[in-house]
Design a protein around this motif. Structure first.
Motif, PDB file in Angstrom:
ATOM      1  N   MET A 198       0.814  -1.216   0.000  1.00 44.98           N
ATOM      2  CA  MET A 198       0.000   0.000   0.000  1.00 44.98           C
ATOM      3  C   MET A 198       0.852   1.273   0.000  1.00 44.98           C
ATOM      4  O   MET A 198       0.342   2.357   0.242  1.00 44.98           O
ATOM      5  CB  MET A 198      -0.952   0.003   1.202  1.00 44.98           C
ATOM      6  N   GLU A 200       2.365   4.109  -1.720  1.00 50.51           N
ATOM      7  CA  GLU A 200       2.167   4.765  -3.012  1.00 50.51           C
ATOM      8  C   GLU A 200       3.474   5.251  -3.628  1.00 50.51           C
ATOM      9  O   GLU A 200       3.647   5.203  -4.851  1.00 50.51           O
ATOM     10  CB  GLU A 200       1.181   5.919  -2.860  1.00 50.51           C
ATOM     11  N   LEU A 230      -5.745  -0.925  -2.046  1.00 50.16           N
ATOM     12  CA  LEU A 230      -6.189   0.218  -1.243  1.00 50.16           C
ATOM     13  C   LEU A 230      -7.699   0.185  -1.018  1.00 50.16           C
ATOM     14  O   LEU A 230      -8.180   0.476   0.087  1.00 50.16           O
ATOM     15  CB  LEU A 230      -5.793   1.529  -1.928  1.00 50.16           C
ATOM     16  N   PRO A 238      -6.471   5.502  -4.863  1.00 50.35           N
ATOM     17  CA  PRO A 238      -5.119   6.073  -4.834  1.00 50.35           C
ATOM     18  C   PRO A 238      -5.174   7.598  -4.799  1.00 50.35           C
ATOM     19  O   PRO A 238      -6.166   8.211  -5.198  1.00 50.35           O
ATOM     20  CB  PRO A 238      -4.501   5.560  -6.143  1.00 50.35           C
TER      21      PRO A 238
END
Length: 272
Positions: A198, A200, A230, A238
């Protein structure tokens, strides 16, 4: 002296181990080493080894643990320099301090080199940043204090170090991307994105490396995998920056081919 905390706990003085086998003295030594050359207060030490409910004999017991650590130091020094133990594990008003020289504690050395690497990254000296951040990361031999029983104080310190390690990784990858080393990063980022499903920032870097390596379809798959995770785990999409990168990938935006911009800065420029 050499104390290693970034992995299994190792502590040597003159090639003799000073590492206690008992759990609580190990905790004390680890905390003193993490705060090397700074006083750690008695209440902080007590909180680490007993939490909110220290025994009535806590002060005496803590003094006993300190004495045991000094005895291990004295043994390592030998009969001629046993008094030196008090000069290393120093009593201060209200606490204790571990007096060490530069480079003797790996966590302190990691943070020193990390700072230099981040400064180079900010200055745009990517070759130096990649080298320094790589050196900092090589000091890690596994999870911090992996074989130490940690209380509330050490738990926070371990989390701080692990976050710093992740930041060093992101910074080194950013420098390598700007140096055009995207193809060499693919296998490493495959592992990192799997370990941090997770995260980013790492996924953005992975997507950019894939795209620049002629694997745009894999970059799009990486985005969809992150998005699914997510949504499933947190119920969120996102971030806007990742969505902009996704749009740029779909459109084969030529600005993504640049190798002189940090990935997260590119995400802003794509829609600028």
């Amino acid at each position: 002296m050499q104390i290693n905390l970034l992995g299994p706990f190792v502590a040597h003085e003159q090639q003799t181990s000073i590492l206690p086998t008992a759990a609580k003295p190990r905790q004390i030594l680890a905390l003193l080493a993490l705060q090397a050359n700074q006083m750690v207060t008695v209440p902080t030490l007590m909180e680490e080894i007993w939490g909110e409910e220290p025994p009535r004999t806590a002060t005496t017991t803590l003094q006993t643990y300190i004495l045991q650590l000094r005895r291990r130091l004295a043994t390592a020094f030998g009969t001629d320099q046993r008094s030196a133990a008090k000069g290393i594990l120093v009593t201060r008003h209200g606490g204790y301090l571990l007096d060490v020289q530069p480079g003797e504690v790996d966590s302190s050395e990691f943070e020193r080199i990390l700072g230099l690497g981040q400064a180079a990254l900010t200055a745009g000296d990517d070759a130096t940043a990649s080298l320094l951040l790589g050196q900092a990361l090589k000091l890690w031999r596994g999870p911090a204090l992996v074989d130490v029983q940690v209380g509330r104080v050490l738990e926070i310190e371990v989390l701080r170090l692990e976050e710093a390690r992740l930041g060093a990784l992101e910074g080194r990858v950013a420098a390598d991307l700007r140096l055009g080393r995207h193809a060499n990063l693919l296998s490493e980022l495959t592992v990192l994105s799997a370990r941090h499903p997770m995260h980013e920032g790492l996924h953005a870097q992975f997507m950019l490396a894939q795209y620049r390596s002629g694997r745009s379809w894999q970059a799009l798959e990486t985005y969809q995998r992150l998005r699914s995770t997510l949504i499933a785990e947190l119920g969120i999409e996102p971030s806007a920056r990742l969505q902009r990168l996704h749009i740029a990938l779909l459109g084969a935006d030529p600005r993504l081919d640049l190798v002189d911009d940090e990935p997260m800065l590119e995400l802003h420029r794509v829609v600028g």
